[in-house]
Design an enzyme around this catalytic site. Structure first.
Site, PDB file in Angstrom:
ATOM      1  N   ASP A  73       0.818  -1.224   0.000  1.00 12.31           N
ATOM      2  CA  ASP A  73       0.000   0.000   0.000  1.00 12.31           C
ATOM      3  C   ASP A  73       0.845   1.265   0.000  1.00 12.31           C
ATOM      4  OD1 ASP A  73      -2.491  -1.479   0.247  1.00 12.31           O
ATOM      5  OD2 ASP A  73      -1.932  -1.829   2.325  1.00 12.31           O
ATOM      6  N   GLU A  74       2.060   1.201  -0.565  1.00 10.81           N
ATOM      7  CA  GLU A  74       2.944   2.369  -0.540  1.00 10.81           C
ATOM      8  C   GLU A  74       2.646   3.355  -1.665  1.00 10.81           C
ATOM      9  OE1 GLU A  74       5.343  -1.301   0.759  1.00 10.81           O
ATOM     10  OE2 GLU A  74       4.091  -0.745  -0.959  1.00 10.81           O
TER      11      GLU A  74
ATOM     12  N   LYS B  21       2.410   2.023  -5.188  1.00 14.12           N
ATOM     13  CA  LYS B  21       3.096   1.474  -6.357  1.00 14.12           C
ATOM     14  C   LYS B  21       2.372   1.804  -7.653  1.00 14.12           C
ATOM     15  CE  LYS B  21       2.977  -2.634  -4.477  1.00 14.12           C
ATOM     16  NZ  LYS B  21       2.588  -2.273  -3.112  1.00 14.12           N
TER      17      LYS B  21
ATOM     18  N   ALA C 104      -3.993  -7.760  -4.012  1.00 15.36           N
ATOM     19  CA  ALA C 104      -3.225  -6.517  -4.015  1.00 15.36           C
ATOM     20  C   ALA C 104      -3.994  -5.481  -4.808  1.00 15.36           C
ATOM     21  CB  ALA C 104      -1.853  -6.749  -4.650  1.00 15.36           C
ATOM     22  N   GLY C 105      -3.950  -4.244  -4.367  1.00 15.04           N
ATOM     23  CA  GLY C 105      -4.688  -3.207  -5.082  1.00 15.04           C
ATOM     24  C   GLY C 105      -3.838  -1.979  -5.326  1.00 15.04           C
ATOM     25  N   HIS C 106      -4.035  -1.363  -6.463  1.00 15.60           N
ATOM     26  CA  HIS C 106      -3.365  -0.109  -6.792  1.00 15.60           C
ATOM     27  C   HIS C 106      -4.430   0.935  -7.118  1.00 15.60           C
ATOM     28  CE1 HIS C 106       0.257  -2.365  -6.914  1.00 15.60           C
ATOM     29  NE2 HIS C 106       0.093  -2.878  -8.120  1.00 15.60           N
TER      30      HIS C 106
ATOM     31  N   GLN D  57       1.775  -6.191  -3.067  1.00 11.14           N
ATOM     32  CA  GLN D  57       2.101  -6.211  -1.634  1.00 11.14           C
ATOM     33  C   GLN D  57       3.402  -5.458  -1.354  1.00 11.14           C
ATOM     34  OE1 GLN D  57       1.428  -9.572  -3.034  1.00 11.14           O
ATOM     35  NE2 GLN D  57      -0.723  -9.314  -2.612  1.00 11.14           N
TER      36      GLN D  57
ATOM     37  N   THR E 260      -9.141  -4.698  -0.124  1.00 10.03           N
ATOM     38  CA  THR E 260      -9.823  -5.272   1.041  1.00 10.03           C
ATOM     39  C   THR E 260     -10.922  -4.384   1.592  1.00 10.03           C
ATOM     40  OG1 THR E 260      -8.264  -4.257   2.603  1.00 10.03           O
ATOM     41  CG2 THR E 260      -7.679  -6.429   1.704  1.00 10.03           C
ATOM     42  N   GLY E 261     -10.796  -3.059   1.407  1.00 12.27           N
ATOM     43  CA  GLY E 261     -11.744  -2.138   2.032  1.00 12.27           C
ATOM     44  C   GLY E 261     -11.520  -1.973   3.520  1.00 12.27           C
ATOM     45  N   ARG E 262     -10.449  -2.586   4.039  1.00  9.44           N
ATOM     46  CA  ARG E 262     -10.155  -2.510   5.467  1.00  9.44           C
ATOM     47  C   ARG E 262      -9.343  -1.263   5.789  1.00  9.44           C
ATOM     48  NH1 ARG E 262      -7.697  -8.485   6.609  1.00  9.44           N
ATOM     49  NH2 ARG E 262      -6.529  -7.938   4.735  1.00  9.44           N
ATOM     50  N   ASP E 263      -9.600  -0.673   6.955  1.00 11.70           N
ATOM     51  CA  ASP E 263      -8.754   0.423   7.417  1.00 11.70           C
ATOM     52  C   ASP E 263      -7.336  -0.082   7.604  1.00 11.70           C
ATOM     53  OD1 ASP E 263     -10.738   2.308   7.454  1.00 11.70           O
ATOM     54  OD2 ASP E 263     -11.187   2.095   9.589  1.00 11.70           O
TER      55      ASP E 263
ATOM     56  N   LYS F  65       3.311  10.196  -0.640  1.00 12.72           N
ATOM     57  CA  LYS F  65       2.440  10.760   0.393  1.00 12.72           C
ATOM     58  C   LYS F  65       3.159  11.682   1.384  1.00 12.72           C
ATOM     59  CE  LYS F  65      -1.520   7.724   0.269  1.00 12.72           C
ATOM     60  NZ  LYS F  65      -2.568   7.063   1.050  1.00 12.72           N
TER      61      LYS F  65
END
Length: 427
Positions: A13-14, A16, A39-41, A223, A300-303, A330
């Site tokens: 979650d950096e 990428k 994994a999500g971008h 990841q 995931t939608g997770r915090d 960021k």
């Protein structure tokens, strides 16, 4: 320098996707080499935001060929859903290539993932429940289903039967679940074959030929380093190798072809799922980082769990990946703090430790040792060069660079494609 690896240098979650998209216009191929739709971008182009889960970020760059390598595990239903979503928004996805050796996430892999995690209770790993781990387990156990198997019904049926022999015993006798029918699984998987076929290729051959022709190939990890199955915070890790070595096995390209390895670092630290996290914050600072940074998992939608920057894990990422550069993302989220803590070492049983402990027990007991750097209050989102940043922001970047062991070549000062300061060229 035709071959570059771009990967996460923390727990994922950096940012990428932003980094890959920034390079996408300058490269010929972008390759996902491991992971799956766990994994999500997020990529922001103009006023449009795209959430990608399985597809390489390069699919948003005209002229770039996106590739899903042999090291990726593919859920066809997720793949088609994502392709449909992009096509509906006018994105051309016709150039996508998928390795015939990539493994397929089957319905029973998803079922096993969910029931196993539920069974573990408090000892759960924190998986996404999308069948990633069980699919990699099948691969290692040599009962996996590959994309190419969808084009031979006899082989596919035999492999599904072999896989379900043991899994149905587990589901019915341990988890008290209904057995899964072989024919039902085979029928569902065969239903994907025709639509997949135009994308399927010998991607190992394609990529090596591209490199021989001096094409630029970018290998994109999912990841992050600390979630690597071998080099991460085991057992709270993913089931594949997001580190740089994974690009070679997951795409079929030899290590001598890799010319640059770029690590993506967030200006603070986040983590999703269970496992140790020395700089995690449980106070209003942690909540502020989560709120300002929009720290919610794309897939995931997770915090996300939030904490201050950890230079110990940054140095570790530099070492295990052979990083040549960092992309710091960021930085703008930290605007407004009077001083910003940075973890420079750990205290473990009264000892100061400056490198990541190899012992799981020691890492669980690690307490951060902080240095405090002066913050800034100026808006930095319009900065176009390093000199445009406030002095304290410049000093923060320089300090992180010195602590982390590799030069910071680009800095993200906002979510947009154009909100990036390029200090040194990656190409």
């Amino acid at each position: 320098m035709p071959a570059l690896v771009l990967l996460g240098a923390q727990w994922g979650d950096e940012g990428k996707g932003k980094a890959t998209d920034l390079l996408g216009g300058s490269v010929d191929y972008v390759v996902r080499y491991q992971g799956g739709n766990n994994a999500g971008h997020t990529v922001v182009v103009g006023d449009q935001k795209y959430a990608l889960h399985l597809l390489p970020s390069g699919i948003l760059s005209p002229g770039c060929t996106p590739v899903i390598g042999n090291g990726v595990v593919v859920d066809p239903s997720v793949l088609f859903s994502e392709l449909n979503g992009l096509n509906d928004r006018g994105v051309d996805t016709s150039k996508l290539l998928i390795s015939g050796n990539a493994h397929v996430i089957t319905p029973y892999n998803v079922t096993v993932d969910k029931v196993t995690e539920r069974f573990l209770g408090k000892r759960k790993i924190g998986t996404t429940g999308r069948g990633i781990g069980p699919t990699y387990a099948d691969k290692i156990n040599r009962v996996g289903i590959r994309i190419q198997d969808l084009y031979d019904e006899s082989i596919l049926t035999q492999k599904v039967e072999a896989a379900l022999d043991g899994k149905n015993q587990l589901l019915t006798k341990v988890f008290n679940r209904r057995a899964i029918e072989v024919g039902q699984v085979v029928e569902e998987l065969l239903g994907y074959a025709d639509r997949l076929k135009p994308y399927v290729a010998d991607t190992v051959l394609v990529l090596n030929q591209a490199l021989e022709q001096d094409k630029v190939v970018l290998f994109e990890g999912g990841q992050g380093t600390l979630l690597d199955i071998d080099h991460g915070t085991y057992p709270f890790v993913t089931s594949s190798n997001p580190t740089a070595g994974g690009a070679c096995t997951g795409a079929g390209v030899g290590p001598t072809k890799i010319s640059r390895v770029i690590g993506i670092l967030k200006a603070y630290t986040t983590r999703v799922g269970s496992g140790p996290f020395p700089t995690e914050l449980f106070d209003e600072d942690g909540e502020a980082l989560r709120r300002i940074g929009g720290e919610r998992g794309v897939t995931t939608g997770r915090d996300r769990r939030c904490g201050w920057f950890d230079a110990v894990i940054a140095r570790y990422a530099t070492r295990v990946n052979g990083l040549t550069d960092f992309f710091l993302t960021k930085l703008d989220v930290l605007t407004g703090w009077e001083q910003i803590p940075v973890c420079v070492a750990y205290e473990i049983d009264g000892r100061r430790v400056e490198e990541l402990p190899y012992s799981q027990t020691d890492f669980h007991h690690a307490k951060p040792v902080y240095e405090y750097l002066p913050g800034w209050s100026e808006d930095i989102t319009k900065a176009k060069s390093f000199s445009d940043l406030p002095k304290n922001a410049q000093d923060y970047v320089k300090a992180l660079e010195e602590m982390s062991g590799a030069p910071i070549s680009a800095i993200g000062v906002g979510p947009g494609r154009d909100e990036t300061i390029e200090v040194n060229s990656f190409l």
